[in-house]
Design an enzyme around this catalytic site. Structure first.
Site, PDB file in Angstrom:
ATOM      1  N   GLU A 233       7.144  -6.717   6.207  1.00  0.00           N
ATOM      2  CA  GLU A 233       7.048  -5.028   5.989  1.00  0.00           C
ATOM      3  C   GLU A 233       5.783  -4.678   6.422  1.00  0.00           C
ATOM      4  OE1 GLU A 233       9.203  -3.487   2.436  1.00  0.00           O
ATOM      5  OE2 GLU A 233      10.828  -2.574   3.529  1.00  0.00           O
TER       6      GLU A 233
ATOM      7  N   HIS B 218      19.599 -28.685  13.504  1.00  0.00           N
ATOM      8  CA  HIS B 218      20.622 -29.496  14.246  1.00  0.00           C
ATOM      9  C   HIS B 218      22.025 -28.221  14.312  1.00  0.00           C
ATOM     10  CE1 HIS B 218      21.373 -33.592  12.823  1.00  0.00           C
ATOM     11  NE2 HIS B 218      20.024 -32.862  11.949  1.00  0.00           N
TER      12      HIS B 218
ATOM     13  N   LYS C 112      17.067   5.361   8.013  1.00  0.00           N
ATOM     14  CA  LYS C 112      17.780   6.281   7.128  1.00  0.00           C
ATOM     15  C   LYS C 112      17.868   7.662   7.668  1.00  0.00           C
ATOM     16  CE  LYS C 112      15.250   4.379   3.540  1.00  0.00           C
ATOM     17  NZ  LYS C 112      14.193   4.245   2.158  1.00  0.00           N
TER      18      LYS C 112
HETATM   19  O1  PA5 Z   1       8.613  -3.160  -0.566  1.00  0.00           O
HETATM   20  C1  PA5 Z   1       8.755  -1.917  -0.659  1.00  0.00           C
HETATM   21  O2  PA5 Z   1       8.502  -1.449  -0.778  1.00  0.00           O
HETATM   22  C2  PA5 Z   1      10.358  -1.848  -0.016  1.00  0.00           C
HETATM   23  O3  PA5 Z   1      10.984  -2.887   0.532  1.00  0.00           O
HETATM   24  C3  PA5 Z   1      11.288  -1.659  -0.764  1.00  0.00           C
HETATM   25  O4  PA5 Z   1      11.431  -2.020  -2.731  1.00  0.00           O
HETATM   26  C4  PA5 Z   1      12.379  -1.189  -0.581  1.00  0.00           C
HETATM   27  O5  PA5 Z   1      13.021  -0.183   0.396  1.00  0.00           O
HETATM   28  C5  PA5 Z   1      13.327  -0.799  -2.372  1.00  0.00           C
HETATM   29  O6  PA5 Z   1      13.319   0.886  -2.388  1.00  0.00           O
HETATM   30  P1  PA5 Z   1      13.478   0.621  -3.984  1.00  0.00           P
HETATM   31  O7  PA5 Z   1      12.437   0.573  -4.608  1.00  0.00           O
HETATM   32  O8  PA5 Z   1      12.300   2.349  -4.172  1.00  0.00           O
HETATM   33  O9  PA5 Z   1      14.646   0.996  -4.173  1.00  0.00           O
END
Ligand code: PA5
Length: 432
Positions: free
Chosen positions: A285, A306, A420
């Protein structure tokens, strides 16, 4: 924690590393001086040194209360609001936790998928167990945990009554914004704050990770000590030669520029499965944007030797491997002598599984290097809270340095919105 890269030097020489050291040093300075892109999300840099005794005590007190009234604690969250806690808990807990109930509650997870069968199975478990809920969301609006929480909140209220449910539900969210914050205030849930300047995937050392880890019975003080010690070690070393985070980040960067587009994090320790998941999220990310970035993947050996092993050895040469290894096991199991020796294993008699595993690791590394897969090794002496804390801080800092070298913002995730938007439109959400 140690970083060794002798088995990557055939692809990236010491001279090449030295020639590019300045890149890593500049990215390091950008990170610690908070001058780069996304610099309002760099609160995690100083976090381990800043968590106060009061905060630790508040987390420990709440965790003790939940543990005392629950056989099961359900952690509701996704991405950075979930993986850090699970990475630490699964690394530390008994390998067969579900079969070995201990003093601390079992931690289960929800809100990270949309499987109806999963949530229905979970409800069946919760019908039979005393439980409490931790709902974690920084934005307070993420659909998956919000859906799971709506269902579990109602279940909890029906099982315990509204007043008792309010004592069994804890919210971890933004200081002021979001639907979860509004709901928590309205219901009067105990609440912990995720600092404004710490993004989800860098939040494991805030209550997001600390509360579930403490409720599972592990020492958050030792975890923070490990992170603090790694922070000091890394921040006090502005030169490439003495800074493991810069070395790891630069190795990755050079390998990526040689068309090694996939980093496979491997371990012979199955307890690291979720640590590798956390690593994949942190780097995936943070770096995967603007059509750039290494694809972070994971494998657990021996099982994946394996399956993926064939590809690693002889498939498309696009991989490098980062091996996460533990020097010493906690337990000792050795190979017994067998009179008949039908399986031919008496040559291994009295040697421990851990010793054999380390030899297997050596053999695997040699094979992969022969197959032209550069190997980077990250090792800790044993699995405990302190060394996990070290690893967490090491990877967080390496990831930021890496992102800045790649010239992306390591702290946003604009690409996550695409699915989303489509989902909301298809579901008929007002405004989409
Ligand atoms: O690293 C990040 O920002 C994301 O992976 C969020 O943690 C994830 O989308 C969850 O978001 P939130 O804590 O707003 O529900």
């Amino acid at each position: 924690m140690k970083l060794t890269y002798t088995d990557a030097l055939f692809a990236v020489s010491e001279d090449t590393l030295r020639a590019h050291a300045q890149l890593a040093e500049a990215a390091f300075q950008e990170t610690i001086q908070k001058s780069g892109r996304g610099n309002d999300f760099l609160g995690w840099v100083d976090l381990p040194a800043q968590v106060s005794e009061n905060e630790i005590q508040a987390v420990e007190k709440c965790a003790a209360h939940l543990a005392q009234c629950s056989e099961v604690v359900v952690v509701i969250g996704i991405g950075g609001s979930y993986l850090g806690a699970r990475a630490v808990i699964e690394a530390l807990q008994h390998g067969f936790r579900a079969m070995m109930p201990g003093a601390a509650p079992t931690v289960l997870y929800a809100g990270n998928n949309m499987s109806e069968d999963y949530i229905s199975d979970l409800l069946e478990v919760l019908n039979q167990k005393e439980y409490s809920l931790m709902v974690i969301s920084k934005s307070g609006t993420t659909t998956e945990p919000a859906l799971a929480f709506r269902i579990l909140k109602q279940h909890c209220e029906q099982k315990y009554g509204v007043d008792e449910a309010r004592k069994r539900i804890v919210a971890i969210t933004d200081r002021a914004r979001g639907a979860l914050k509004t709901l928590a205030t309205q219901e009067g849930y105990p609440t912990f704050v995720i600092p404004d300047d710490v993004g989800g995937r860098y939040s494991v050392l805030t209550p997001v990770g600390l509360l579930p880890i403490a409720a599972a019975g592990f020492s958050i003080r030792k975890l923070l000590d490990g992170a603090k010690s790694m922070r000091q070690q890394l921040l006090e070393a502005p030169n490439f030669e003495h800074n493991m985070a810069m070395q790891y980040a630069l190795l990755r960067y050079i390998l990526y520029n040689q068309d090694r587009q996939v980093e496979l994090m491997t371990s012979f320790e199955p307890k690291f499965y979720f640590f590798i998941e956390w690593f994949k999220q942190l780097f995936g990310e943070s770096e995967g944007k603007e059509h750039k970035g290494i694809f972070p993947a994971g494998a657990i050996f021996s099982t994946d030797l394996h399956s993926l092993g064939q590809y690693i050895q002889e498939g498309t040469r696009q991989l490098f491997e980062t091996v996460l290894t533990v020097e010493h096991a906690h337990a000792h199991v050795s190979i017994p002598f067998d009179e008949q020796n039908t399986d031919g294993l008496n040559y291994l008699q009295h040697r421990s599984i851990d010793e054999i595993c380390h030899i297997a690791q050596q053999g695997t590394c040699q094979a992969h290097v022969d197959g032209e897969v550069p190997n980077i090794k990250i090792s800790i002496p044993e699995i405990n809270e302190f060394y996990l804390g070290e690893l967490i801080y090491f990877f967080e800092l390496s990831c930021a340095i890496s992102g800045y070298m790649l010239k992306v913002n390591p702290f946003d995730q604009p690409g996550v919105e695409a699915y989303k938007k489509n989902m909301f439109k298809l579901l008929g959400k007002p405004g989409f």
